[in-house]
Each structure stands twice: as structure tokens, then as C-alpha cells.
Write an enzyme that holds these catalytic residues in place. Structure first.
Site: not given
Length: 377
Positions: A44, A96, A167, A192
Site C-alpha cells: 500500500r 465530468y 483533468d 481511458k
């Protein structure tokens, strides 16, 4: 080093001579018994494979620091984790839908104030206050493709001590490099274009600010939304073809947009810069291409459902950036979290469709669109 070279050559396994770096799946690592020290301790906090990916991400964005998260929204949430009670965030009304949901559902309970602005290009000094901590920008916006002048926003925000987070999912570092324009942080949904094959969920943060980097590293460790090693390994491999894929996708998207503009069944086509000559000039000054996403509106007499059912190649599905073309209805899919009033303010109509163009032969895609438009009459 050009970006295609960087995508391929950033990593090598110099220890063993392998042209592909190894995959480290370990969740925990042996430490020095005396100091409890070591380069890695627990997955982690850090992992060699994720660290390799984060190096690639930084190089692609021209950044000093890169961070990989489990999803694009995990990356955006980590970027917002630097906020404190009383802080304000200014966002475009056309942000978004996932970002809108995060802000709308979680900010108020945490003492944070979002302010949605129809057009970030209209912001002035009077709009920013001592509480304004972040200006969050998507350019091009999703799904309207509206453009924001990054240089102007950066100058304005920094004058008031605010950060600019961009973004950059639609453009990636291949087509637009916000950090070089003065932005403080770049976030992306690596699901994406960076992945490009619709089979990985991932998110990224890049920055040149060492203090912010330390806070994002803490967010990884404390909040835990990190990208697993296997997905990190696969993302390293898919990024190697990113510039090539995007070049083909963009060429296809340009041809499709030109074709649809002349089609009598199409009421409007939206691409970066199509809203105004000023937005076109701005986009050309800060990006090297229009990307591979466009949106369009059918003529009123067409049956939208019939059109979508008649399509053979673009799948009716959310997401974008994959090698396969995808089409969606933002009002009921990607931006369904918005109220009708918020959708109207963002320019998202019931007629609007978003098309993410893949690497298929463009003649086949155009022929498919034409037959589906005919079927929708």
C-alpha cells in the site's frame, strides 16, 4: 527525448538485461531487523512495479512526481484530499459526472464549498476569495468539448494563492502538457487513453510540487486506493503504444467530425474549438491536436434509440479512449448524477451523444454511422 521514445524506453531491467521490467506481486517486503528500514515495506505504501509505472507517468507529463491509483476517481479524490474545512473549489458546470457526484455528495459534510461556473473563461479577480483553494479545470470539457485558457486560469488562480488542478484525461501528455503551462497538478483517468483497451481501471496524479507530492504519497498510504502491481505492470505495457494509438484515433475522429458536419441528419457537432473562434485559438495554443472524442446532436426528427440500436461498430457503453469506438448518451449515463438543471447549465441536452473514436478503419466507421442515421429516420 520525444514522447513516443519516452513511452517505450523509460524503463529497462538493467540488472538482468530484460527489455521488459519484472512484475513484483509481493504485498510485504523483508526489512532490516535493526532499523526496520528498506526501500519497500508494504504494498500500500509502495511497490517496485507501481514505482516503475509512476516514473513513466511523471516522464510523460514532464513532472517530477507521479502517483498511480486504483481508479480515476480515486486519483481525483486524493487530489481533493489536500482541502481543509472552509476551503472552496471552483469547477466548470460541465465537469465530468463522476467528479460532480463526488463534489455534490461529499463536500458539504466535510465543510467544503464547491462553486460551479458555466464558463471558467469568464472568471475574474472578483470571483476568487481568500477561501478559494483550488480551481479545477477540464479542457476540453466532458462531453461538450468546451475549452478553457489554462495560462489565464493559472495566472488568475496563483494571484490569489489558489492551486490549479487539470483533468487531462481527454488529451494525455501526448497532446497537452498542463504542468508546462503552469498548472500545479494533473489528474487523469488512466482507464481511458493511457490504458486504451477497456480492461484496466486506474487513475494518475502528476506534479512538480514536492510538498503536494508528499501529501499525495500520504493519501496513497492513508486512504489506500492504490493501483495493484499487476495492473501497474499492464499499464506500463499499454502506455508504450499510447502515442501511436492516439495518432490513429485522432485522425479517425477528425474525419468523422468533418463528415458529420455535412450530414443533414446531424444538428450540431462539437469538437475542441468548435464553440467559438476564441476557443479554437486557445486550444491551438495549448494543445497539439483535437484528440479522439467528439459529441454531436441528432436532428429533432430522428429516433435516437433506433440510431443507437442500428450501429454495428461503436458499442453503446460508458468510458472512452479504447482501441474500440464507444458511444454514449451523457444525460443518462456518464452525467446522470447531475440534476436536469445542472445538465442544462453544463450544455448537456437529451439529444447529445458522445463518441469516443477507436482505431478501426475510418471508412467502416463512417459507413456504419450513415446506415444508422438512415435507420433512425
Amino acid at each position: 527525448m520525444h514522447i513516443q521514445t519516452a513511452a517505450v524506453q523509460t524503463l529497462r531491467d538493467h540488472e538482468h538485461g530484460a527489455v521488459v521490467p519484472p512484475l513484483h506481486l509481493a504485498s510485504t517486503f523483508e526489512l532490516d531487523p535493526e532499523t526496520a528500514d528498506g526501500p519497500y515495506a508494504y504494498q500500500r505504501g509502495s511497490n517496485p512495479t507501481r514505482a516503475q509505472l509512476e516514473r513513466v507517468l511523471a516522464v510523460l507529463d514532464g513532472a517530477e512526481h507521479g502517483f498511480a491509483f486504483a481508479t480515476g476517481m480515486a486519483a481525483t479524490a486524493a487530489a481533493f484530499s489536500i482541502l481543509e474545512v472552509g476551503d472552496e473549489v471552483i469547477l466548470s458546470a460541465g465537469v465530468y459526472g463522476g467528479t460532480y457526484r463526488l463534489v455534490d455528495k461529499y463536500f458539504a459534510a466535510r465543510g467544503l464549498t464547491p462553486r460551479f461556473v458555466e464558463d471558467l473563461g469568464t472568471l475574474t479577480d472578483d470571483d476568487l476569495t481568500e477561501r478559494t483553494r483550488i480551481v479545477f479545470v477540464e479542457t476540453p470539457a466532458n462531453p461538450t468539448l468546451r475549452i478553457t485558457d489554462l495560462r489565464r486560469i493559472v495566472e488568475l488562480a496563483h494571484r490569489h494563492g489558489a492551486l490549479v488542478i487539470v483533468d487531462n484525461t481527454f488529451m494525455t501528455g501526448v497532446l497537452q502538457r498542463p504542468l508546462e503551462l503552469g498548472a500545479d497538478v494533473v489528474v487523469q483517468s488512466a482507464t481511458k487513453f493511457l490504458s486504451g483497451h477497456s480492461d484496466i481501471l486506474a487513475g494518475t496524479i502528476t506534479t512538480n510540487d514536492a510538498d503536494l507530492a508528499a501529501r499525495f504519497a500520504l493519501a496513497q498510504k492513508a486512504l489506500g486506493g492504490v493501483l495493484p502491481p499487476f495492473d501497474s505492470y499492464r499499464l506500463i505495457q499499454t502506455i508504450k503504444t499510447l502515442p501511436l494509438r492516439l495518432e490513429r484515433q485522432q485522425a479517425n475522429a477528425v474525419a468523422i467530425a468533418e463528415h458529420l458536419r455535412e450530414h443533414p441528419a446531424i444538428a450540431a457537432v462539437h469538437v475542441p474549438g468548435s464553440f467559438s473562434e476564441e476557443e479554437a485559438r486557445i486550444h491551438d495554443s495549448q494543445a497539439t491536436g483535437p484528440g479522439a472524442v467528439l459529441s454531436f446532436e441528432l436532428a429533432p426528427e430522428l429516433d435516437r434509440v433506433a440510431f443507437l440500436r442500428a450501429l454495428k461498430y461503436p458499442a453503446y457503453a460508458v468510458s472512452l479512449g479504447g482501441v474500440e469506438s464507444l458511444i454514449c448518451h451523457p444525460a443518462t449515463m456518464t452525467h446522470e448524477a447531475m440534476t436536469p438543471e445542472a445538465q442544462a447549465e453544463a450544455g448537456i441536452s437529451q439529444e447529445l451523444l458522445r463518441l469516443s473514436v477507436g482505431i478501426e478503419d475510418v471508412a467502416d466507421l463512417i459507413e456504419d454511422l450513415d446506415q444508422a442515421l438512415a435507420a433512425a429516420r
